[in-house]
Design an enzyme around this catalytic site. Structure first.
Site, short mmCIF file in Angstrom:
data_model
loop_
_atom_site.label_atom_id
_atom_site.label_comp_id
_atom_site.label_asym_id
_atom_site.label_seq_id
_atom_site.Cartn_x
_atom_site.Cartn_y
_atom_site.Cartn_z
N LYS A 1 -5.22 11.73 -20.24
CA LYS A 1 -5.37 10.33 -20.65
C LYS A 1 -4.30 9.95 -21.68
O LYS A 1 -3.67 10.84 -22.27
CB LYS A 1 -6.76 10.12 -21.23
CG LYS A 1 -7.05 10.96 -22.48
CD LYS A 1 -8.52 10.97 -22.83
CE LYS A 1 -8.78 11.82 -24.07
NZ LYS A 1 -10.23 12.02 -24.30
N ARG B 1 -22.08 8.60 -28.16
CA ARG B 1 -20.95 7.73 -27.86
C ARG B 1 -21.20 7.29 -26.42
O ARG B 1 -22.31 6.89 -26.08
CB ARG B 1 -19.62 8.50 -28.05
CG ARG B 1 -18.43 7.61 -28.19
CD ARG B 1 -17.13 8.40 -28.33
NE ARG B 1 -16.88 9.32 -27.24
CZ ARG B 1 -15.79 10.05 -27.09
NH1 ARG B 1 -14.83 9.99 -27.99
NH2 ARG B 1 -15.63 10.87 -26.07
N TYR C 1 9.82 1.72 -50.66
CA TYR C 1 8.86 0.65 -50.94
C TYR C 1 7.85 1.06 -51.99
O TYR C 1 7.33 2.18 -51.96
CB TYR C 1 8.08 0.30 -49.66
CG TYR C 1 8.86 -0.53 -48.67
CD1 TYR C 1 9.31 -1.81 -48.99
CD2 TYR C 1 9.11 -0.03 -47.39
CE1 TYR C 1 10.02 -2.56 -48.07
CE2 TYR C 1 9.82 -0.77 -46.46
CZ TYR C 1 10.26 -2.05 -46.80
OH TYR C 1 10.95 -2.79 -45.90
N MET D 1 9.27 1.65 -41.65
CA MET D 1 9.07 1.45 -40.20
C MET D 1 10.07 2.25 -39.36
O MET D 1 9.71 2.87 -38.37
CB MET D 1 9.19 -0.04 -39.86
CG MET D 1 8.81 -0.35 -38.43
SD MET D 1 9.06 -2.07 -38.00
CE MET D 1 7.84 -2.90 -38.99
C1 LIG Z 1 -10.52 13.38 -24.45
C2 LIG Z 1 -11.65 14.06 -23.79
C3 LIG Z 1 -11.59 15.43 -23.48
C4 LIG Z 1 -10.47 16.33 -23.94
O1 LIG Z 1 -10.73 16.70 -25.26
P1 LIG Z 1 -9.76 17.66 -26.10
O2 LIG Z 1 -10.47 17.84 -27.39
O3 LIG Z 1 -8.47 16.93 -26.25
O4 LIG Z 1 -9.61 18.92 -25.33
C5 LIG Z 1 -12.62 15.97 -22.74
N1 LIG Z 1 -13.68 15.20 -22.37
C6 LIG Z 1 -13.79 13.90 -22.69
C7 LIG Z 1 -14.99 13.14 -22.27
C8 LIG Z 1 -12.79 13.28 -23.43
O5 LIG Z 1 -12.91 12.00 -23.78
#
Ligand SMILES: *Cc1c(COP(=O)(O)O)cnc(C)c1O
Length: 381
Positions: free
Chosen positions: A43, A146, A272, A324
């Site tokens: 992702k 969640r 800054y 930046m």
């Molecule tokens: C992002 C995610 C993972 C991967 O988690 P890592 O800690 O990066 O290995 C696995 N399952 C779900 C549902 C996630 O959202």
């Protein structure tokens, strides 16, 4: 090495070691027993490192199941992977997008009975069998609170056998909240809750596969593995066992060009807010790379880099606030000879891991990776 030195010296060079990603995948797979499958979570553009390069490399290494967050990410991934790859959408499918999703052969992770009903109505028969919906996955909440179906709704769903039989559920999954703290009591609580839910669902859908572990979850032991594990961060070099040495190979390295090297003639406040002062005689190196490039501003006054002088690497602290586009390092510790050779400062690599940089910024390696930005010259190895 298709990138010229000139380009990297101008833009900053982000090197992504695909060989290390594959080795990390193989290490994770070697932790699994029997038929447990190792998928890959890619992702957010493979945690910022480039899904179009990372996912085919993992496919070539034998990975067949991939997780992305959104439908758009899924469609993009579909176009770079062979048809045998299974692609799951971790944030499910938006109402109205079900048929497009099924036709693109993307498997949504559903979290409510209503989503399951819609999926069944709108995709019935699309998988070939007239009495079955297109393949889907169900996410349950085993204690993280969640995304996921809560225990009460899950119990009610179990009573709807005909819905479950036509839903074509391939996978039941849940996510651990505290896997990176091996001793945390919530890990065993979630394991027990999830095991119970899997057992109940299998009374109606006997062939559904189960998945609980992310990267750190894999390192908690066999009982967390089920049929499929879902590592993301560890593939990209983040330590899945935070209090122990990192078994993963670093994947990303980042080299920033020095734009200006100067010696101060008097004590001077740097950057800054004039938050830090460099004394007269100090040598400062200003590099191309700032918070718009993922050098998080929270590292100001705490981060460091490795000045590269020929074959030597010298640790140098950041000075003042990260801007930046630029960051200042104090390179007074270098000899005149070393300074004469100084062209690049490494801020990620063998000596500075994404976890180190995350710690300096008061965050985690994940956020460092996903913040890297698009102004660097990228090189894949
Ligand atoms: C992002 C995610 C993972 C991967 O988690 P890592 O800690 O990066 O290995 C696995 N399952 C779900 C549902 C996630 O959202």
């Amino acid at each position: 090495m298709s990138v010229t030195i000139c380009e990297s010296e101008r833009e900053g060079l982000l090197t992504i070691d695909l060989g290390a990603v594959v080795e990390n995948y193989q290490w994770l797979r070697a932790q699994l027993k029997g038929a447990t499958e190792c998928s890959a979570v890619v992702k957010a553009d493979a945690y910022g490192l480039g899904v179009a390069q990372v996912a085919p490399a993992l496919f070539a290494a034998g990975c067949r199941s991939f997780f992305v967050a959104t439908q758009r990410e899924g469609e993009a991934l579909r176009s770079v992977l062979p048809a045998e790859a299974t692609i799951y959408l971790l944030t499910g499918v938006r109402p109205g997008c079900e048929r497009d999703c099924a036709q693109a052969c993307l498997i949504p992770v559903l979290v409510t009975t209503e989503q399951l009903q819609r999926w069944c109505e709108l995709t019935l028969g699309l998988g070939g069998d007239a009495s079955l919906a297109a393949p889907a996955a169900l996410k349950v909440d085993s204690g993280m609170t969640r995304l996921g179906m809560g225990a009460e709704e899950f119990t009610e769903l179990l009573a709807q056998e005909s819905l479950l039989r036509s839903a074509n559920l391939q996978l039941i999954l849940s996510h651990l909240a505290c896997a990176d703290e091996a001793g945390h009591a919530q890990n065993l609580e979630q394991l027990s809750a999830f095991t119970g839910m899997v057992g109940q669902l299998r009374q109606v859908c006997p062939n559904v596969r189960a998945s609980l572990a992310n990267s750190a979850g894999i390192c908690l032991g066999d009982e967390f593995h089920f049929d499929l594990v879902r590592p993301g961060s560890a593939l990209y070099g983040v330590n899945p066992t935070p209090v122990q040495p990192n078994p993963m190979r670093p994947v990303a390295s980042l080299h920033l060009p020095v734009l200006q090297l100067r010696q101060l003639s008097r004590d001077s406040a740097v950057g800054y807010g004039a938050t830090q002062t460099a004394v007269a005689g100090s040598w400062l190196a200003v590099v191309r790379g700032g918070y718009a490039d993922g050098l998080l501003r929270a590292q100001s006054g705490r981060g460091w880099g490795m000045a590269i002088a020929g074959n030597e690497r010298i640790r140098v602290p950041m000075l003042g606030r990260v801007s930046m586009d630029t960051t200042v390092f104090d390179v007074s510790g270098l000899s005149d000879e070393q300074r004469a050779k100084l062209v690049l400062i490494e801020v990620l690599g063998q000596a500075i891991t994404v976890d180190d940089m995350g710690e300096a910024a008061g965050t985690i390696g994940y956020e460092i990776l996903t913040s890297l930005g698009h102004r660097y010259c990228r090189q894949y190895r």
